[in-house]
Design a protein around this motif. Structure first.
Motif, PDB file in Angstrom:
ATOM      1  N   LEU A  67      38.563  52.831  40.876  1.00 26.53           N
ATOM      2  CA  LEU A  67      38.717  51.462  40.406  1.00 26.53           C
ATOM      3  C   LEU A  67      37.494  50.692  40.858  1.00 26.53           C
ATOM      4  O   LEU A  67      37.193  50.641  42.064  1.00 26.53           O
ATOM      5  N   ARG A  68      36.744  50.093  39.936  1.00 26.68           N
ATOM      6  CA  ARG A  68      35.467  49.437  40.260  1.00 26.68           C
ATOM      7  C   ARG A  68      35.606  47.937  40.054  1.00 26.68           C
ATOM      8  O   ARG A  68      35.965  47.474  38.972  1.00 26.68           O
ATOM      9  N   CYS A  69      35.275  47.164  41.104  1.00 31.48           N
ATOM     10  CA  CYS A  69      35.294  45.699  41.055  1.00 31.48           C
ATOM     11  C   CYS A  69      33.868  45.208  40.927  1.00 31.48           C
ATOM     12  O   CYS A  69      33.042  45.419  41.827  1.00 31.48           O
ATOM     13  N   ARG A  70      33.550  44.534  39.808  1.00 34.86           N
ATOM     14  CA  ARG A  70      32.181  44.069  39.551  1.00 34.86           C
ATOM     15  C   ARG A  70      32.178  42.549  39.453  1.00 34.86           C
ATOM     16  O   ARG A  70      33.124  41.943  38.940  1.00 34.86           O
ATOM     17  N   ALA A  71      31.101  41.948  39.953  1.00 36.39           N
ATOM     18  CA  ALA A  71      31.004  40.492  39.970  1.00 36.39           C
ATOM     19  C   ALA A  71      29.651  40.056  39.462  1.00 36.39           C
ATOM     20  O   ALA A  71      28.663  40.797  39.514  1.00 36.39           O
ATOM     21  N   LYS A  72      29.608  38.820  38.945  1.00 45.21           N
ATOM     22  CA  LYS A  72      28.342  38.217  38.550  1.00 45.21           C
ATOM     23  C   LYS A  72      27.648  37.631  39.781  1.00 45.21           C
ATOM     24  O   LYS A  72      28.203  37.604  40.886  1.00 45.21           O
ATOM     25  N   ASN A 123      35.445  44.916  51.513  1.00 43.10           N
ATOM     26  CA  ASN A 123      34.288  44.163  52.017  1.00 43.10           C
ATOM     27  C   ASN A 123      33.210  44.109  50.944  1.00 43.10           C
ATOM     28  O   ASN A 123      33.442  43.582  49.872  1.00 43.10           O
ATOM     29  N   LYS A 124      32.062  44.689  51.175  1.00 42.59           N
ATOM     30  CA  LYS A 124      30.965  44.612  50.191  1.00 42.59           C
ATOM     31  C   LYS A 124      30.993  45.767  49.201  1.00 42.59           C
ATOM     32  O   LYS A 124      30.172  45.818  48.294  1.00 42.59           O
ATOM     33  N   ARG A 125      31.880  46.725  49.416  1.00 41.83           N
ATOM     34  CA  ARG A 125      31.951  47.868  48.503  1.00 41.83           C
ATOM     35  C   ARG A 125      32.603  47.456  47.160  1.00 41.83           C
ATOM     36  O   ARG A 125      33.419  46.559  47.130  1.00 41.83           O
ATOM     37  N   THR A 126      32.218  48.186  46.114  1.00 41.00           N
ATOM     38  CA  THR A 126      32.743  47.865  44.773  1.00 41.00           C
ATOM     39  C   THR A 126      33.809  48.838  44.298  1.00 41.00           C
ATOM     40  O   THR A 126      34.584  48.507  43.413  1.00 41.00           O
ATOM     41  N   ASP A 127      33.871  50.052  44.892  1.00 44.55           N
ATOM     42  CA  ASP A 127      34.759  51.087  44.360  1.00 44.55           C
ATOM     43  C   ASP A 127      35.914  51.340  45.306  1.00 44.55           C
ATOM     44  O   ASP A 127      35.764  51.372  46.543  1.00 44.55           O
ATOM     45  N   PHE A 128      37.096  51.541  44.683  1.00 47.62           N
ATOM     46  CA  PHE A 128      38.298  51.955  45.411  1.00 47.62           C
ATOM     47  C   PHE A 128      38.722  53.303  44.853  1.00 47.62           C
ATOM     48  O   PHE A 128      38.870  53.461  43.634  1.00 47.62           O
TER      49      PHE A 128
END
Length: 965
Positions: free
Chosen positions: A148-153, A173-178
């Protein structure tokens, strides 16, 4: 974004990371979406259809990014023509590409169709404008490794928290993937992530629903037989169904009996063969299927297999064994098997047909008994069934001996009657008796011959008749138990009748209706009994029978129908003989004729061809017919052979009236009933006229439309039309014209016409144009000057306009009831310009006239002052005190204070200023506040000025003694 069920993203892809961009490249393996069919090798056979793969593999991306779609179909061609379908907000767009890839950047539903493959399932892409998104694969199966990848602008700081079903799952924290290392059903749920926006607050991503699916369905154990016979083979098949996305995953299978593994254990084959099943192999069977890649297993339900032990072949015995099997003898059949038990069911058969006799259980086996008849000959056997399959015995033959029954002798011939020279056949047959049977034929106790029959059906002899063959015949049958004799059959050789002769009792050739006539028929020779029949034109009149040669008669009373040819026949069994025909003519007076009129349409019209038909339904020909109109002879016609006659007439208006006809065949003349005929005259073209109270039609006048056709049969229906729209319809029952009245409005100007119709053909009048004049309304006079304070030397413009009235309108302008001038206008009113002098102060008015009556406007009063320098018209009262007021002609001005308010009633470049005078102690006080306009007790002065850009244009010096509202 919502999780979309049914969309396929293959999980069996190879992944490799690019170190330079840290992006995941999905290497799409050759794959196909599949549709279920019949089971094959433990799985279901499927039909290929197209499938869409994504690069990158997410269905939610940021707006502005692009996603590559790859369409895979049957054949695994890397380059092929592909049809693409895009649908968004109910609209669908299709296109075709030369290759199987397509780059997209719009949200919506996508489908594809590769060459030779059906249409794919839909894939929904969301190009999101959100600042934070959560990306996940479409399909998740048990054992998958899920990211699951959380991406932000840029404006969102990733201090990521992952939520599952609104509960905190992990802090990234600063990671994007779960990562979910080994997916299972416990991982089902709704996921989202959060971050922080630099400028404000906490930001939440879209929600993704994860539904973990099984790689394959729960297996089902198929058994070739759940009740196999002892020693027979059995095949076990473990059937399951792989998911679409896992169609290439290999499965392994294992089979069990009573929790004991069969064979060598796990195998890639879904089938297990047991070569022979014995009673000890009965038990509970089940199977297990597992994936080799994800170590996922599933068990089938248990099935019970019962091995059956069948009975042995039984033995059938017959008793008494050596007795003669004559008809009527009692016989017993006994069936017995070695494994005899109370559960064993015995059945007895005769030539394959079950016997209905009730069987009796014995100490061992079962028996049935019955008395023999001839039908009991044949083969017998029995079966024994202990519930595990019936076993037959060997067949036993039984032959029943039957003495012959009394035979039956029949005589037949190719001819209907037996006569000298005819060929006759004698047939002798015994219905019952054991074969062979010897038959013998006799004539008056003299033997004619014998025959032996080895099959059922009897025997026959044939011979040609002579006169000596008359007499009695019989036959005998014998099968060793003594001859049986038939009853005697008599044979008589007959003589055919000669041709008969028909005669009439009346010597005259002509006979009148009502007379009695006798017909005689006679033959000279023939064997009795003879049947005579009388005919009229091949229709039977009657019959008579005699026992000797001679004549017979037939009598009847004559009617018209009896004219024609008569004959008779005689028949004594050799076929009828026919006499010569005799003619009889019955003379019949004519009946009252029937007159019918025929025209080409339902209603007779001038110019039509009228056909008069006259017919007497009865009467001997020839018949003379006469036709009459109002008892005046029109013509005549003769019909030599009877029937009807006709007379044609071209119709005119004078042919209306009564018609009749007459029929005469020389015996009596008959006259028909009278028929009335009305000849219709078509209407002529009608004339439309207007009738109004004056020469010029004016709004409000009562207008009469009169329509009249000068020629035409009544009744006439008149229709009135305005611009081809029906106004109404009026009927004139007695002919003449018709009128239609209505009150005029402005909409009634236009073209009028009328129509006349008397049922033949409608006629339309010529078009007539009507113009409805509108009287002018009371005009409005407005005065226009270049400044707010009108002074001597200014140019004054007078505008007069009547808002309603037919053009052309003549306008006249008045100052103190003295005519200043006039002007004509089609629309918009008229203008009059005036250079002001001191004498021009006073009352002004105007008049509008369009020939239907003049209308006078209300009076407008103008006050003039001397010319002064321009100043702020809305100055304070202190400024007004320092200057002499310009309104010297207003009474008691110093006691009134005006309040000004501008209004624009028509949206034009004209402003009406409303002045309310308020009594105050201060003199010349001016207020520009419009709130004072609602003071109902104040007198009002209206003036009109052109809109200007200076504040001075908001005030006024023009006043009206009669304000406009």
């Amino acid at each position: 974004m919502n999780f979309l069920k049914g969309q396929v993203i293959p999980a069996w892809v190879k992944k490799r990371e690019l170190s330079s961009s840290n992006k995941i490249i999905m290497v799409l393996c050759s794959s196909l979406a599949l549709i279920f069919a019949a089971p094959v090798s433990g799985q279901f056979a499927r039909t290929y259809k197209s499938i869409i793969f994504l690069q990158p593999p997410w269905t939610t991306v940021f707006r502005g990014e692009r996603v590559n779609l790859t369409c895979k179909g049957f054949g695994f061609y890397s380059s092929q023509k592909t049809k693409w379908y895009y649908q968004y907000l109910g609209k669908e767009i299709s296109r075709e590409t030369q290759k199987n890839t397509l780059e997209v950047h719009k949200s919506g539903e996508y489908r594809c169709q590769a060459q030779g493959s059906p249409l794919s399932s839909p894939v929904y892409l969301d190009f999101s404008s959100a600042s934070l998104i959560l990306q996940a694969p479409l399909s998740v199966f048990e054992g998958d490794s899920v990211v699951l990848r959380c991406r932000a602008k840029a404006e969102v700081t990733l201090n990521t928290t992952i939520y599952k079903n609104e509960n905190v799952l992990a802090f990234l924290n600063k990671r994007t993937d779960f990562h979910i290392s080994h997916a299972s059903l416990k991982d089902n749920g709704a996921y989202r992530c959060t971050g922080y926006k630099e400028t404000c607050c906490l930001v939440s991503s879209n929600t993704v629903k994860i539904q973990v699916q099984e790689s394959f369905t729960r297996p089902v154990l198929r058994v070739s037989s759940f009740q196999p016979i002892s020693g027979s083979p059995v095949t076990l098949t473990c059937e399951t169904q792989l998911s679409l996305e896992r169609s290439d995953v290999p499965l392994q299978f294992c089979f069990f009996r009573n929790d004991q593994m069969l064979g060598s254990g796990w195998s890639l084959s879904p089938k297990f063969q047991i070569s022979a099943m014995w009673s000890k192999d009965s038990g509970s069977y089940w199977c297990k299927a597992a994936t080799m890649r994800y170590n996922t297993t599933s068990n089938s339900l248990r099935s019970w297999i019962q091995v059956l032990i069948p009975a042995s072949h039984p033995v059938l015995t017959l008793s008494p064994e050596k007795a003669l099997n004559f008809e009527g003898t009692k016989v017993t059949l006994h069936c017995e098997t070695q494994e005899d038990s109370l559960r064993t069911l015995y059945k007895f058969y005769h030539d394959g047909v079950p016997l209905r006799h009730k069987s009796v259980r014995c100490e061992k086996g079962a028996s049935i008994s019955f008395s023999l008849t001839t039908e009991h000959s044949g083969n017998y056997y029995c079966t024994a069934d202990n519930g595990h399959g019936a076993k037959p015995s060997e067949a036993v033959s039984l032959s029943v001996t039957v003495p012959v029954s009394r035979p039956v002798l029949t005589l037949s011939s190719a001819e209907d009657l037996i006569s000298e020279g005819a060929k006759v056949t004698l047939h002798c047959e015994a219905q019952r008796g054991s074969l062979p049977i010897v038959y013998q034929f006799h004539h008056e106790d003299a033997a004619l011959g014998n025959r032996s029959a080895h099959s059922a059906g009897g025997v026959s002899i044939s011979f040609s008749l002579t006169a000596e063959h008359s007499g009695n015949y019989y036959c005998t049958a014998d099968n060793g138990f003594g001859p049986q004799r038939s009853e005697a059959v008599s044979l008589s050789v007959t003589v055919p009748v000669s041709r008969p002769v028909l005669t009439l009792s009346s010597a005259e050739a002509v006979t009148f209706e009502g007379a009695t006539v006798t017909l005689y028929c006679e033959v000279q020779r023939g064997s009795p009994r003879i049947l005579y029949q009388f005919y009229h034109e091949d229709v039977t009149l009657g019959s008579n029978s005699t026992s000797s040669v001679g004549k017979v008669s037939f009598s009847f009373s004559l009617t018209a129908a009896h004219s024609g040819n008569y004959y008779c026949t005689a028949d004594n069994g050799f076929g009828p003989q026919r006499s010569e025909a005799v003619s009889l003519f019955v003379t019949v007076p004519v009946s009252r004729p029937i007159l019918t009129l025929r025209v080409p349409r339902a209603q007779a019209v001038v110019g039509d061809l009228l056909e008069l038909r006259c017919e007497a339904l009865r009467g001997s020909p020839p018949i003379m017919y006469w036709f009459y109109h109002e008892d005046v002879t029109l013509g005549s016609s003769s019909v030599p052979s009877g029937g009807e006659a006709s007379f044609n007439l071209s119709l005119t208006a004078e042919h209306s009236g009564n018609y009749s006809c007459e029929a005469n065949n020389g015996l009596v003349a008959q006259h028909s009933d009278t028929i009335s005929l009305s000849v219709i005259v078509p209407v002529s073209r009608p004339i439309l006229t207007f009738r109004a109270p004056r020469a010029q039609a004016v709004v409000g006048d009562l207008l009469e439309l009169h329509c009249e056709a000068l020629r035409g049969s009544s009744p006439i229906l008149y229709g009135f039309y305005h611009e081809d729209v029906t106004l109404g319809k009026i009927s004139a029952p007695s002919g003449g014209g018709a009128s239609f009245n209505f009150s005029l409005t402005t909409e009634h100007s236009g073209i009028y016409s009328c129509e006349a119709d008397n049922g033949l053909e409608a006629q339309r009048s010529e078009m007539v144009t009507l113009k409805v004049a509108v009287p002018v309304s009371r005009p409005v006079l407005t005065l226009r000057a270049p400044r707010a304070q009108v002074a001597v030397g200014d140019l004054l413009e007078l505008h007069c306009e009547a808002l309603r009235g037919s053009p052309l309108i003549l306008y006249r302008f008045y100052h103190e009831d003295v005519t200043l001038g006039n002007s004509s206008a089609l629309s918009g009113g008229a203008f009059f310009n005036l250079s002001l002098t001191a004498e021009h102060s006073g009352n002004y008015s105007c008049e509008a006239d369009n020939g239907l009556g003049a209308q006078r406007s209300e009076t407008v009063t103008l006050y003039l002052t001397g010319r002064e320098p321009a100043s702020d018209p809305c100055r304070s009262p202190s400024d007004l005190d320092s200057q002499e007021p310009a309104y010297h002609n207003v009474p008691a001005w110093e006691e009134l204070q005006p309040v000004y308010s501008n209004v624009n009633p028509r949206g034009e470049n004209v402003v009406y200023s409303e002045v309310r005078i308020i009594r105050e102690k201060k003199k010349h006080a001016v207020a520009c506040n419009p709130r004072h306009l609602r003071n109902k007790g104040s007198p009002i002065i209206y003036s009109e000025v052109k809109v200007a850009s200076t504040p001075a244009s908001r005030c006024l010096l023009l006043a009206s003694s009669a304000p406009h509202r």
